[in-house]
Scaffold this motif. Structure first.
Motif, mmCIF file in Angstrom:
data_model
loop_
_atom_site.group_PDB
_atom_site.id
_atom_site.type_symbol
_atom_site.label_atom_id
_atom_site.label_comp_id
_atom_site.label_asym_id
_atom_site.label_seq_id
_atom_site.Cartn_x
_atom_site.Cartn_y
_atom_site.Cartn_z
ATOM 1 N N ALA A 1 4.983 -2.941 2.684
ATOM 2 C CA ALA A 1 4.936 -2.804 4.150
ATOM 3 C C ALA A 1 6.152 -3.242 4.717
ATOM 4 N N VAL A 2 6.650 -2.553 5.882
ATOM 5 C CA VAL A 2 7.992 -2.738 6.830
ATOM 6 C C VAL A 2 7.466 -3.133 8.106
ATOM 7 N N ARG A 3 7.960 -4.159 8.661
ATOM 8 C CA ARG A 3 7.717 -4.522 10.144
ATOM 9 C C ARG A 3 9.114 -4.749 10.583
ATOM 10 N N ASN A 4 9.256 -4.836 12.080
ATOM 11 C CA ASN A 4 10.339 -5.181 12.819
ATOM 12 C C ASN A 4 10.190 -6.641 13.106
ATOM 13 N N SER A 5 11.464 -7.221 12.694
ATOM 14 C CA SER A 5 11.256 -8.902 12.768
ATOM 15 C C SER A 5 10.932 -9.464 14.078
ATOM 16 N N ARG A 6 11.344 -8.574 15.089
ATOM 17 C CA ARG A 6 11.324 -8.907 16.633
ATOM 18 C C ARG A 6 9.786 -8.870 17.043
ATOM 19 N N HIS A 7 9.272 -8.165 16.367
ATOM 20 C CA HIS A 7 7.745 -7.814 16.615
ATOM 21 C C HIS A 7 6.737 -7.937 15.408
ATOM 22 N N PRO A 8 6.768 -9.233 14.913
ATOM 23 C CA PRO A 8 6.090 -9.514 13.847
ATOM 24 C C PRO A 8 4.640 -9.198 13.764
ATOM 25 N N GLU B 1 -2.158 -11.814 3.338
ATOM 26 C CA GLU B 1 -1.919 -12.101 1.862
ATOM 27 C C GLU B 1 -0.748 -11.695 1.496
ATOM 28 N N VAL B 2 0.456 -11.423 2.267
ATOM 29 C CA VAL B 2 1.831 -10.802 1.802
ATOM 30 C C VAL B 2 2.478 -12.051 2.257
ATOM 31 N N GLU B 3 3.852 -11.967 1.631
ATOM 32 C CA GLU B 3 4.953 -12.681 1.770
ATOM 33 C C GLU B 3 6.149 -11.737 2.446
ATOM 34 N N TRP B 4 6.439 -11.976 3.647
ATOM 35 C CA TRP B 4 7.503 -11.306 4.274
ATOM 36 C C TRP B 4 8.918 -11.576 3.966
ATOM 37 N N HIS B 5 9.895 -10.585 3.666
ATOM 38 C CA HIS B 5 11.224 -10.970 3.249
ATOM 39 C C HIS B 5 12.316 -10.144 4.103
ATOM 40 N N LYS B 6 13.418 -10.841 4.501
ATOM 41 C CA LYS B 6 14.326 -9.892 4.972
ATOM 42 C C LYS B 6 15.748 -9.925 4.275
ATOM 43 N N SER B 7 16.740 -9.239 4.260
ATOM 44 C CA SER B 7 17.917 -9.155 3.508
ATOM 45 C C SER B 7 18.810 -10.649 4.175
ATOM 46 N N ASP B 8 19.420 -11.242 3.360
ATOM 47 C CA ASP B 8 20.276 -12.267 3.455
ATOM 48 C C ASP B 8 21.283 -11.669 4.694
ATOM 49 N N LEU B 9 21.615 -10.483 4.736
ATOM 50 C CA LEU B 9 22.716 -10.092 5.670
ATOM 51 C C LEU B 9 22.114 -9.674 6.866
ATOM 52 N N SER B 10 20.822 -9.973 7.325
ATOM 53 C CA SER B 10 20.145 -9.878 8.530
ATOM 54 C C SER B 10 21.090 -10.534 9.867
ATOM 55 N N ASN B 11 21.281 -9.898 10.799
ATOM 56 C CA ASN B 11 21.546 -10.170 11.921
ATOM 57 C C ASN B 11 20.854 -11.801 12.322
ATOM 58 N N LEU C 1 10.148 -7.075 4.795
ATOM 59 C CA LEU C 1 9.467 -6.033 3.770
ATOM 60 C C LEU C 1 8.480 -7.220 3.200
ATOM 61 N N ALA C 2 7.351 -6.465 2.753
ATOM 62 C CA ALA C 2 6.307 -7.200 1.950
ATOM 63 C C ALA C 2 5.672 -6.560 0.978
ATOM 64 N N ARG C 3 5.592 -6.913 -0.090
ATOM 65 C CA ARG C 3 4.956 -6.291 -1.236
ATOM 66 C C ARG C 3 3.361 -6.123 -1.133
ATOM 67 N N LEU C 4 2.675 -5.275 -1.137
ATOM 68 C CA LEU C 4 1.247 -5.339 -0.783
ATOM 69 C C LEU C 4 0.351 -5.478 -2.413
ATOM 70 N N PRO C 5 -0.720 -5.861 -2.189
ATOM 71 C CA PRO C 5 -1.580 -6.018 -3.557
ATOM 72 C C PRO C 5 -1.720 -4.823 -4.413
ATOM 73 N N ILE D 1 3.571 1.507 6.168
ATOM 74 C CA ILE D 1 3.321 1.077 4.758
ATOM 75 C C ILE D 1 3.857 2.461 3.887
ATOM 76 N N TYR D 2 4.404 2.069 2.728
ATOM 77 C CA TYR D 2 5.028 3.270 1.860
ATOM 78 C C TYR D 2 4.334 2.852 0.406
ATOM 79 N N THR D 3 4.355 4.040 -0.418
ATOM 80 C CA THR D 3 3.690 3.904 -1.793
ATOM 81 C C THR D 3 4.704 3.457 -2.394
ATOM 82 N N PRO D 4 4.524 2.903 -3.713
ATOM 83 C CA PRO D 4 5.649 2.361 -4.609
ATOM 84 C C PRO D 4 6.443 3.600 -5.035
ATOM 85 N N ALA D 5 6.357 4.883 -5.109
ATOM 86 C CA ALA D 5 7.047 5.816 -5.246
ATOM 87 C C ALA D 5 8.076 6.112 -4.012
ATOM 88 N N GLU D 6 7.593 6.031 -3.015
ATOM 89 C CA GLU D 6 8.267 6.144 -1.736
ATOM 90 C C GLU D 6 9.360 5.172 -1.567
#
Length: 78
Positions: free
Chosen positions: A42-49, A15-25, A33-37, A55-60
């Protein structure tokens, strides 16, 4: 969606939408990165989707983004 934890397979975060920087290789070497409910991120490696997501908290994630904007991590790309 249940509470996501570090190491959760990124492909199970449906239920998330993944985004990467426009500066990506162009060869796909980047992080996504994807915002969680719950407001976390959440952060993932684009080569290993389907691999594990960190998972990081909003404060982190806020502290990281502020530090990146301030240049705290610029030494990593020198």
């Amino acid at each position: 969606m249940h509470q996501a934890k570090n190491g959760t397979p990124a492909s199970s975060l449906r239920e998330v939408e993944w985004h990467k920087s426009d500066l990506s290789n162009p060869s796909g070497n980047c992080v996504e990165l994807a915002r969680l409910p719950d407001g976390g991120v959440a952060v993932r490696n684009s080569r290993h989707p389907h691999g594990p997501a960190l998972i990081y908290t909003p404060a982190e994630i806020s502290a990281f983004v502020q530090g990146a904007k301030r240049g705290d991590f610029d030494y990593l790309t020198d």
